[in-house]
Design a protein around this motif. Sequence first.
Motif, PDB file in Angstrom:
ATOM      1  N   SER A   7      40.535  28.746  37.761  1.00 59.38           N
ATOM      2  CA  SER A   7      41.950  28.056  37.552  1.00 59.38           C
ATOM      3  C   SER A   7      42.847  27.923  38.555  1.00 59.38           C
ATOM      4  O   SER A   7      42.742  28.767  39.745  1.00 59.38           O
ATOM      5  CB  SER A   7      42.304  29.402  36.551  1.00 59.38           C
ATOM      6  N   ALA A   8      44.028  27.028  38.612  1.00 55.03           N
ATOM      7  CA  ALA A   8      45.145  27.434  39.829  1.00 55.03           C
ATOM      8  C   ALA A   8      45.713  28.141  40.002  1.00 55.03           C
ATOM      9  O   ALA A   8      46.075  29.156  38.912  1.00 55.03           O
ATOM     10  CB  ALA A   8      45.785  26.032  39.510  1.00 55.03           C
ATOM     11  N   GLY A   9      45.242  28.800  41.503  1.00 55.08           N
ATOM     12  CA  GLY A   9      46.165  29.895  41.457  1.00 55.08           C
ATOM     13  C   GLY A   9      45.296  30.885  41.678  1.00 55.08           C
ATOM     14  O   GLY A   9      45.512  32.444  42.076  1.00 55.08           O
ATOM     15  N   PHE A  10      43.497  31.116  41.177  1.00 60.30           N
ATOM     16  CA  PHE A  10      43.002  31.923  41.085  1.00 60.30           C
ATOM     17  C   PHE A  10      42.907  32.341  42.244  1.00 60.30           C
ATOM     18  O   PHE A  10      42.115  31.226  43.123  1.00 60.30           O
ATOM     19  CB  PHE A  10      41.761  31.749  39.935  1.00 60.30           C
ATOM     20  N   VAL A  11      42.448  33.591  43.223  1.00 59.05           N
ATOM     21  CA  VAL A  11      41.595  33.917  44.219  1.00 59.05           C
ATOM     22  C   VAL A  11      40.841  34.614  44.278  1.00 59.05           C
ATOM     23  O   VAL A  11      39.388  34.380  44.648  1.00 59.05           O
ATOM     24  CB  VAL A  11      42.728  34.824  44.648  1.00 59.05           C
ATOM     25  N   TRP A  12      40.417  35.638  43.286  1.00 57.26           N
ATOM     26  CA  TRP A  12      39.895  36.784  43.036  1.00 57.26           C
ATOM     27  C   TRP A  12      39.186  38.080  42.186  1.00 57.26           C
ATOM     28  O   TRP A  12      39.810  37.830  41.741  1.00 57.26           O
ATOM     29  CB  TRP A  12      38.787  37.778  44.246  1.00 57.26           C
ATOM     30  N   ARG A  13      38.369  38.323  41.467  1.00 60.33           N
ATOM     31  CA  ARG A  13      38.337  38.900  40.453  1.00 60.33           C
ATOM     32  C   ARG A  13      37.080  39.961  40.291  1.00 60.33           C
ATOM     33  O   ARG A  13      35.814  39.967  41.257  1.00 60.33           O
ATOM     34  CB  ARG A  13      37.569  38.327  38.719  1.00 60.33           C
ATOM     35  N   LEU A  14      37.309  41.277  40.619  1.00 63.78           N
ATOM     36  CA  LEU A  14      36.296  42.449  40.127  1.00 63.78           C
ATOM     37  C   LEU A  14      34.797  42.132  39.281  1.00 63.78           C
ATOM     38  O   LEU A  14      35.401  41.857  38.585  1.00 63.78           O
ATOM     39  CB  LEU A  14      36.672  43.861  39.988  1.00 63.78           C
ATOM     40  N   GLN A  15      33.960  42.041  39.935  1.00 61.36           N
ATOM     41  CA  GLN A  15      32.676  41.888  39.265  1.00 61.36           C
ATOM     42  C   GLN A  15      31.687  42.640  39.662  1.00 61.36           C
ATOM     43  O   GLN A  15      30.907  42.853  41.210  1.00 61.36           O
ATOM     44  CB  GLN A  15      32.423  39.943  38.635  1.00 61.36           C
ATOM     45  N   SER A  16      30.658  43.348  38.830  1.00 56.62           N
ATOM     46  CA  SER A  16      29.349  43.783  39.391  1.00 56.62           C
ATOM     47  C   SER A  16      28.330  42.997  39.285  1.00 56.62           C
ATOM     48  O   SER A  16      28.004  42.246  39.184  1.00 56.62           O
ATOM     49  CB  SER A  16      29.264  44.971  38.369  1.00 56.62           C
ATOM     50  N   ASP A  17      27.118  43.669  39.794  1.00 55.60           N
ATOM     51  CA  ASP A  17      26.048  42.669  39.553  1.00 55.60           C
ATOM     52  C   ASP A  17      25.925  41.948  38.097  1.00 55.60           C
ATOM     53  O   ASP A  17      25.457  40.675  37.782  1.00 55.60           O
ATOM     54  CB  ASP A  17      24.537  43.285  39.576  1.00 55.60           C
TER      55      ASP A  17
END
Length: 154
Positions: A40-50
């Motif tokens: 998505s436009a404007g998305f930077v980062w998200r928390l994720q596990s393995d």
Amino acid sequence: MTAYELAQVNIARLKYPLDSAELKDFVDALDPVNAVADESAGFVWRLQSDSGNATDVPVFGDAWLIVNLSVWRDVEALKAFMYAGRHRELLSRRREWFERVEEAMTALWWVPAGHRPTVAEAERHLRHLRENGPAAHTFTLRESYPAPGEDDRG
């Protein structure tokens, strides 16, 4: 490049175990919806596990809570993702999968560009919102504040 980015946390209390038949549609949609967010436009980062998502990341020490923690360019980019396409479809079904909770479960705050918030930081912002309501430090989509140094009069 802006000096600040928008952090958002959204937690939800599950009605059923993640591996239950009742949550199958939700769990099956996680990877596709995360893929849309990532592009998505404007998305930077998200928390994720393995696992590729964050459903197994503890929040508030409660095994029935799941967390979504991400960073976006600004409030408009987050809204554009949230209220369109597949994510909007999932939002419309949230009462099937998650308990209705009276206290704040979503919080937004500005972070310096490049900062990646932790779950502990997100918990602090949720507590602040629950105890004090929206303010420039921690706010909601309904009552948002501009990034530090930005004029909100548009």
